[in-house]
Design an enzyme around this catalytic site. Structure first.
Site, PDB file in Angstrom:
ATOM      1  CG  ASP A 196      -1.907  -1.173   1.169  1.00 45.06           C
ATOM      2  OD1 ASP A 196      -2.269  -1.676   2.239  1.00 45.06           O
ATOM      3  OD2 ASP A 196      -2.254  -1.591   0.054  1.00 45.06           O
TER       4      ASP A 196
HETATM    5  N1  LIG Z   1       2.786  -6.365  -3.051  1.00 41.75           N
HETATM    6  C1  LIG Z   1       1.568  -5.841  -2.832  1.00 41.75           C
HETATM    7  N2  LIG Z   1       0.488  -6.654  -2.828  1.00 41.75           N
HETATM    8  C2  LIG Z   1      -0.757  -6.127  -2.592  1.00 41.75           C
HETATM    9  C3  LIG Z   1      -0.913  -4.756  -2.320  1.00 41.75           C
HETATM   10  C4  LIG Z   1       0.255  -3.924  -2.362  1.00 41.75           C
HETATM   11  O1  LIG Z   1       0.174  -2.695  -2.168  1.00 41.75           O
HETATM   12  N3  LIG Z   1       1.462  -4.503  -2.598  1.00 41.75           N
HETATM   13  N4  LIG Z   1      -2.187  -4.262  -1.982  1.00 41.75           N
HETATM   14  C5  LIG Z   1      -3.099  -5.290  -1.498  1.00 41.75           C
HETATM   15  C6  LIG Z   1      -4.508  -4.905  -1.160  1.00 41.75           C
HETATM   16  N5  LIG Z   1      -4.598  -4.695   0.280  1.00 41.75           N
HETATM   17  C7  LIG Z   1      -4.997  -3.445   0.640  1.00 41.75           C
HETATM   18  O2  LIG Z   1      -5.448  -2.674  -0.218  1.00 41.75           O
HETATM   19  C8  LIG Z   1      -4.310  -5.705   1.210  1.00 41.75           C
HETATM   20  C9  LIG Z   1      -4.693  -7.013   0.942  1.00 41.75           C
HETATM   21  C10 LIG Z   1      -4.391  -8.035   1.848  1.00 41.75           C
HETATM   22  C11 LIG Z   1      -3.729  -7.773   3.026  1.00 41.75           C
HETATM   23  C12 LIG Z   1      -3.405  -8.902   3.944  1.00 41.75           C
HETATM   24  O3  LIG Z   1      -2.966  -8.718   5.063  1.00 41.75           O
HETATM   25  N6  LIG Z   1      -3.653 -10.129   3.424  1.00 41.75           N
HETATM   26  C13 LIG Z   1      -3.299 -11.391   4.162  1.00 41.75           C
HETATM   27  C14 LIG Z   1      -4.316 -12.485   3.853  1.00 41.75           C
HETATM   28  C15 LIG Z   1      -5.737 -12.002   4.115  1.00 41.75           C
HETATM   29  C16 LIG Z   1      -6.735 -13.082   3.694  1.00 41.75           C
HETATM   30  O4  LIG Z   1      -6.304 -14.214   3.369  1.00 41.75           O
HETATM   31  O5  LIG Z   1      -7.950 -12.759   3.688  1.00 41.75           O
HETATM   32  C17 LIG Z   1      -1.966 -11.892   3.607  1.00 41.75           C
HETATM   33  O6  LIG Z   1      -1.730 -11.746   2.371  1.00 41.75           O
HETATM   34  O7  LIG Z   1      -1.239 -12.495   4.395  1.00 41.75           O
HETATM   35  C18 LIG Z   1      -3.344  -6.465   3.314  1.00 41.75           C
HETATM   36  C19 LIG Z   1      -3.645  -5.425   2.408  1.00 41.75           C
HETATM   37  C20 LIG Z   1      -3.168  -6.420  -2.501  1.00 41.75           C
HETATM   38  N7  LIG Z   1      -1.851  -6.949  -2.623  1.00 41.75           N
END
Ligand SMILES: Nc1nc2c(c(=O)[nH]1)N[C@@H](CN(C=O)c1ccc(C(=O)N[C@@H](CCC(=O)O)C(=O)O)cc1)CN2
EC number: 3.5.1.10
Length: 288
Positions: free
Chosen positions: A232
């Protein structure tokens, strides 16, 4: 007078700021009978960098499209430009990534069908199967790829294979809730657009509406940005806000936020598809 069907060329450039750039670029276009339709520029005082976006009608342009870049090369070298030329006739090939929220997916598809945006939506990729029925309604291929901590790398490889096969050049994360690896992101620099449901840099990460509620904010927001390895924190493209109050529950914030997210994401996607965004460092110049 150019109409919306006329093929247009778009030149995007950045270079050290100096006098004469606008004149020389305009002279290049008009010398070969181009009709300039839109020209915008910005000079950044901190870095003394010059940015320009110029769009012209190719109807009577005397250089064939395939030879414009080589004809412009000497001017680009003279001013040490970082530059590219795009054409309105080239349609972007888009993949949309989703999880369990449908509002941004519907909005992107419907606005594209209405002609507000002009992309070829080649596929939807979801880490949950819920959105399959929406893709099916619009006859868009859907790939359900469940992500776990242990299979994330393998799933990303499968995703990259699909994106390569489909020759995707823009990826939209429509509330996709998986963090993409540095390797994945490196394949698509400034080609992955995310919608984050907060007014960044506030409330980075998961559950920003819950964070906002706990903080007692009086404004919520949505931010669309290019995706980088830093969660983000990529270059911001578009943002908007809405006022809220102590009377709003988290559920209200989520509901109010949905409209913001749709508008901000579509605005960002449209700007990208029309080649109106020049990222530089972790910022953008947006010629809207
Ligand atoms: N490399 C990046 N990947 C993603 C970004 C980014 O900016 N850089 N934005 C996200 C979207 N997002 C907020 O907008 C976001 C999505 C997911 C998470 C998170 O903590 N996900 C967990 C799993 C959650 C689940 O399984 O429901 C994780 O990945 O461990 C935080 C922010 C999209 N990708």
């Amino acid at each position: 007078m150019a109409d919306s069907d006329t093929q247009r060329a778009i030149l995007l450039l950045s270079c050290p700021d100096t006098r004469g750039i606008v004149a020389e670029v305009s002279y290049f276009i008009t010398t070969y009978n181009g009709n300039i339709l839109d020209s915008q520029q910005h000079s950044d005082p901190d870095t003394r960098t010059f940015f320009m976006r110029v769009e012209w009608d190719l109807a009577e342009f005397t250089i064939p499209a395939g030879k414009i870049a080589s004809a412009f090369e000497p001017i680009a070298e003279k001013y040490a430009m970082d530059w590219r030329i795009e054409f309105s006739s080239r349609q972007h090939r888009m993949a949309i990534f989703v999880s369990q929220y449908d509002h941004c997916l519907y909005d992107l598809i419907l606005r594209n069908r209405e002609g507000e945006t002009h992309a070829d939506i080649r596929c939807v990729i979801g880490n949950h199967g819920k959105m399959q029925e929406i893709a099916d309604i619009f006859d868009i291929p859907f790939y359900h790829m469940k992500v776990t901590k242990s299979n994330k790398a393998e799933v990303e490889k499968q995703q990259l294979d699909i994106l390569e096969k489909e020759q995707i050049d823009v990826i939209v994360l429509a509330r996709y809730m998986q963090i993409l690896s540095d390797d994945f992101v490196s394949h698509y620099p400034n080609q992955i657009i995310n919608i984050h449901h907060s007014f960044l840099p506030a409330f980075i990460g998961a559950k920003p509406y819950h964070q906002a509620y706990q903080r007692g904010v009086k404004i919520i927001g949505a931010t669309s940005h290019y995706v980088t390895a830093d969660l983000d924190e990529g270059p911001i493209i578009a943002q908007d806000v809405a006022r809220i109050s102590h009377r709003d529950s988290v559920k209200n914030l989520v509901a109010r936020g949905r409209d913001l997210e749709k508008l901000v994401l579509t605005r960002a996607v449209k700007l990208h598809l029309e080649h109106r965004i020049l990222p530089y460092g972790n910022k953008t110049v947006v010629f809207d």
